[in-house]
Write a protein that holds these residues in place. Structure first.
Motif, PDB file in Angstrom:
ATOM      1  N   ALA A 247       0.826  -1.207   0.000  1.00 10.99           N
ATOM      2  CA  ALA A 247       0.000   0.000   0.000  1.00 10.99           C
ATOM      3  C   ALA A 247       0.863   1.260   0.000  1.00 10.99           C
ATOM      4  O   ALA A 247       0.598   2.209  -0.749  1.00 10.99           O
ATOM      5  CB  ALA A 247      -0.942  -0.003   1.202  1.00 10.99           C
TER       6      ALA A 247
ATOM      7  N   ILE B  99      -6.603  -4.219   0.380  1.00 10.14           N
ATOM      8  CA  ILE B  99      -6.190  -2.913  -0.145  1.00 10.14           C
ATOM      9  C   ILE B  99      -7.107  -2.650  -1.338  1.00 10.14           C
ATOM     10  O   ILE B  99      -7.300  -3.530  -2.177  1.00 10.14           O
ATOM     11  CB  ILE B  99      -4.724  -2.929  -0.623  1.00 10.14           C
ATOM     12  CG1 ILE B  99      -3.798  -3.309   0.535  1.00 10.14           C
ATOM     13  CG2 ILE B  99      -4.337  -1.587  -1.225  1.00 10.14           C
ATOM     14  CD1 ILE B  99      -2.364  -3.598   0.088  1.00 10.14           C
TER      15      ILE B  99
ATOM     16  N   THR C 293      -5.387   4.770  -3.462  1.00  5.85           N
ATOM     17  CA  THR C 293      -5.123   3.526  -2.742  1.00  5.85           C
ATOM     18  C   THR C 293      -5.689   3.643  -1.334  1.00  5.85           C
ATOM     19  O   THR C 293      -5.354   4.579  -0.610  1.00  5.85           O
ATOM     20  CB  THR C 293      -3.607   3.260  -2.661  1.00  5.85           C
ATOM     21  OG1 THR C 293      -3.084   3.212  -3.985  1.00  5.85           O
ATOM     22  CG2 THR C 293      -3.319   1.947  -1.949  1.00  5.85           C
TER      23      THR C 293
END
Ligand code: ADP
Ligand code: ZN
Ligand code: ZN
Length: 648
Positions: free
Chosen positions: A577, A608, A589
């Motif tokens: 991430a 994620i 993200t």
């Protein structure tokens, strides 16, 4: 005389790239199956292309399975494009859509097509218009948007007959649970023969026979579940997808494909039409119609002039409960329905007796040992079961204080059955995936209700669609709050679809139906649109999605990381991430966050989420993620890439 050696790339159903070069003295056509050796075992693959002699040494093909190609070039193109779309490999994709066993099937008994009597009907004007709106000899996508009971099935079958008349084949896909004997019978009546079926309950020899016969062009019409799309049908001329909005069309395992999207891709490659149908189309499909990508034909009436049912919202906070579960107005209406000799359907999307158990002495909720989720109690079997790992707990003991006494919380279909059986002895039948496990049990239960041996049917999703019972005048929906409150941007859409579909089981013929929905939140926006009959729901939902930036206005990708060691998986997830956040600023993200069900089968799950308007940027982000993951993963850590995810 020296023989010529040829080199072929062969596609294998294996969990890596899947494309390997083999040599042979045979002259092979693209699309034939070959038996080869792979990692010291025999496996069947498909010839993809002939290539020049490579630099490296390669193994010999053992033998050719087919003389003529079983797979067309277009089919192979489809698998390669599908792999690309889902950021997967061709091998893994083939592995995911056709089992190794099916692919290796050399011979099967021919599929016997049983003739049946043809019963024709006269179509309504609306139906005729819908039938004629589909362009048949080229790629086109048409949505048949018709209210429940408007005769969509008849429209599909009429279009199918036109295509069959040209000598081409038809694939008719329905959600697994809609593949009922009722539907097969109707299809047989219109076609004059039994269709071949292809779904999870058709196994062994029958499966092989349906597969090979359709692949070789010996069978003209297949009705099947999601998996049927991947039979390499000869001369396919039409794909029909009923209930196109169904979330069960999205596959959970890799490749995490959506059946509708893949049917659209395949039919564009084949240059043939796809017909989608639904009473409650998906937001994605409505958006594609607004953008002019798909056509639409509407059926706004029921052919027998049956009216749509009257919908009533019952506020649980303002009424008494019967047995602590059923709102009194619902009980009263049920009583009246039974007294009049009519039938009722009670819908609840929860199996079992109670959805959780909590300790009488310390209040602890009983959780699965392997998963961070409460277990469901089945009174009839005397077990608590975890639906994620399917462990049955026979000895039900509190882990905290060892007490064996529990209180039940959250109702399931078994409990509703128990309550109603007491109030209406011998008039009640329950149908859910717990007691309907075979085609035989499905048939016999449906028959019991059809023949009016019982008057009240209690069930889950299993009974929410496709079924047609003329004497059902009352439908009660008990668990809609469970759906509305799900932490998912599609929960509204799902609740809307579920209500409309279940409600559509009521009053399908002469008798007008009534639908009662019990809820603790009657002001929920969804009910306003349920009561409106002009489809304004879709404008509302599209606006909402646009304003918060959710699909179909952005693309989502879910990276799902799992491992037995929480620290390790968290480290890798954090690394993935943070790299994306610094290197891919052109996408959003989010996370990593713990999944709603944080542990499944003793593995920790982290997510994620990647979000962007731009597919190319997302693609880049995925390759960066995969690279970092591969470099840093330990042991059996997994990262699943789920494009267009449906579960959060
Ligand atoms: P849907 O798939 O839209 O829910 P169905 O195709 O199951 O609807 O049709 C509902 C009922 O209406 C079925 O019993 C069907 O046989 C009947 N029906 C459909 N079209 C006609 C028609 N043109 N004339 C008479 N009955 C029809
Ligand atoms: Zn306890
Ligand atoms: Zn479990």
């Amino acid at each position: 005389m020296s023989e010529i050696i040829r080199y072929y790339n062969v596609l294998l159903p294996v969990v890596n790239s899947g494309i390997f070069t083999y040599s042979t003295t045979l002259d092979l056509k693209i699309g034939v199956r070959v038996a080869v050796d792979f990692n010291r075992r025999k496996i069947t693959g498909i010839v993809l292309e002939e290539i020049e002699k490579p630099e490296y040494k390669c193994k010999m093909i053992d033998k050719a399975v087919d003389n003529e190609p079983l797979f067309s070039k277009k089919y192979l193109e489809f698998i390669l494009k599908m792999a690309e779309y889902y950021h997967s490999t061709a091998g893994l994709t083939l592995y995911g859509v056709l089992s190794e066993k099916l692919l290796a099937m050399e011979d099967a008994e021919p599929f016997i097509v049983e003739k049946t009597d043809v019963v024709d009907i006269t179509y309504t004007d609306e139906q005729i218009k819908a039938i004629n709106s589909v362009e048949l000899d080229k790629f086109s996508i048409t949505l048949i948007h018709g209210i429940t009971g408007s005769g969509k099935t008849e429209v599909y079958l009429s279009i199918a007959k036109k295509v069959l008349a040209t000598g081409k084949k038809v694939l008719y896909i329905v959600p697994e649970i809609s593949l009922t004997p009722q539907l097969i019978e109707l299809v047989s009546k219109r076609l004059g023969y039994q269709p071949a079926s292809f779904h999870s309950k058709v196994q062994g020899k029958k499966r092989a026979s349906a597969f090979l016969s359709f692949a070789r062009g010996e069978v003209k019409f297949v009705i099947g579940a999601r998996s049927a799309l991947f039979i390499p049908t000869k001369d396919l001329g039409l794909i029909i997808i009923d209930e196109e909005h169904e979330i069960s069309y999205k596959q959970d395992k890799t490749p995490t494909y959506h059946l509708r999207d893949m049917a659209v891709l395949y039919s564009s490659i084949l240059n043939i039409p796809t017909v989608l149908g639904s009473a409650t189309p998906s937001i994605e499909t409505i958006n594609n119609i607004k953008k002019g990508k798909y056509n639409i034909a509407e059926l706004k009436n029921r052919p027998n002039n049956a009216l749509l049912p009257q919908i009533h919202i019952v506020d649980l906070k303002r009424c008494d409960l019967v047995a602590g579960v059923i709102a009194e107005p619902i009980f009263d209406k049920l009583y009246e329905t039974v007294r009049k000799g009519e039938q009722a359907i009670i819908f609840l999307n929860r199996k079992g007796y109670s959805t959780s158990l909590y300790c009488k002495s310390c209040g602890e909720i009983l959780q699965c040992d392997n998963c961070s989720v409460s277990v469901v109690y089945y009174k009839s079997k005397g077990v608590a079961n975890c639906k994620y790992c399917n462990t049955d707990y026979r000895k039900i003991v509190c882990k905290k204080c060892n007490s064996v006494e529990f209180n039940e919380h959250g109702i399931g279909t078994e409990k509703v059955e128990e309550i109603l059986e007491e109030l209406f002895p011998n008039k009640v039948l329950r149908m859910d995936l717990d007691n309907i496990t075979t085609l035989k049990s499905l048939k016999s239960s449906l028959k019991k209700f059809e023949s009016k041996e019982v008057q009240i049917l209690i069930g889950t999703q299993l009974i929410s669609k496709g079924l047609h019972f003329p004497d059902v005048t009352f439908v009660a929906i008990l668990g809609i709050d469970n759906i509305i409150s799900m932490p998912d941007f599609r929960s509204n859409e799902r609740a809307f679809q579920q209500i409309v579909q279940v409600a559509g089981r009521a009053g399908r013929e002469q008798l007008r139906g009534d639908v009662y929905i019990q809820t603790v939140d009657p002001n929920s926006v969804i009910f306003k649109y349920i009561l409106d009959s002009d489809n304004s729901y879709y404008d509302y939902e599209l606006d909402r999605r646009k304003s918060v930036g959710y699909p179909p206005f952005t693309k989502l990708i879910r990276l799902s990381l799992t491992h037995t060691n929480l620290d390790k998986v968290r480290d890798v997830a954090n690394l993935v991430a943070s790299t994306l956040k610094s290197k891919c600023k052109n996408i959003t993200t989010l996370g990593p966050v713990e999944d709603a069900i944080f542990m499944i089968k003793k593995k920790y799950c982290l997510t994620i989420l990647l979000k962007s308007h731009n597919s190319i940027n997302l693609k880049k982000a995925i390759s960066i993620s995969l690279e970092i993951f591969e470099k840093n993963k330990t042991g059996a850590m997994i990262m699943k890439v789920d494009k267009d995810p449906y579960k959060f």
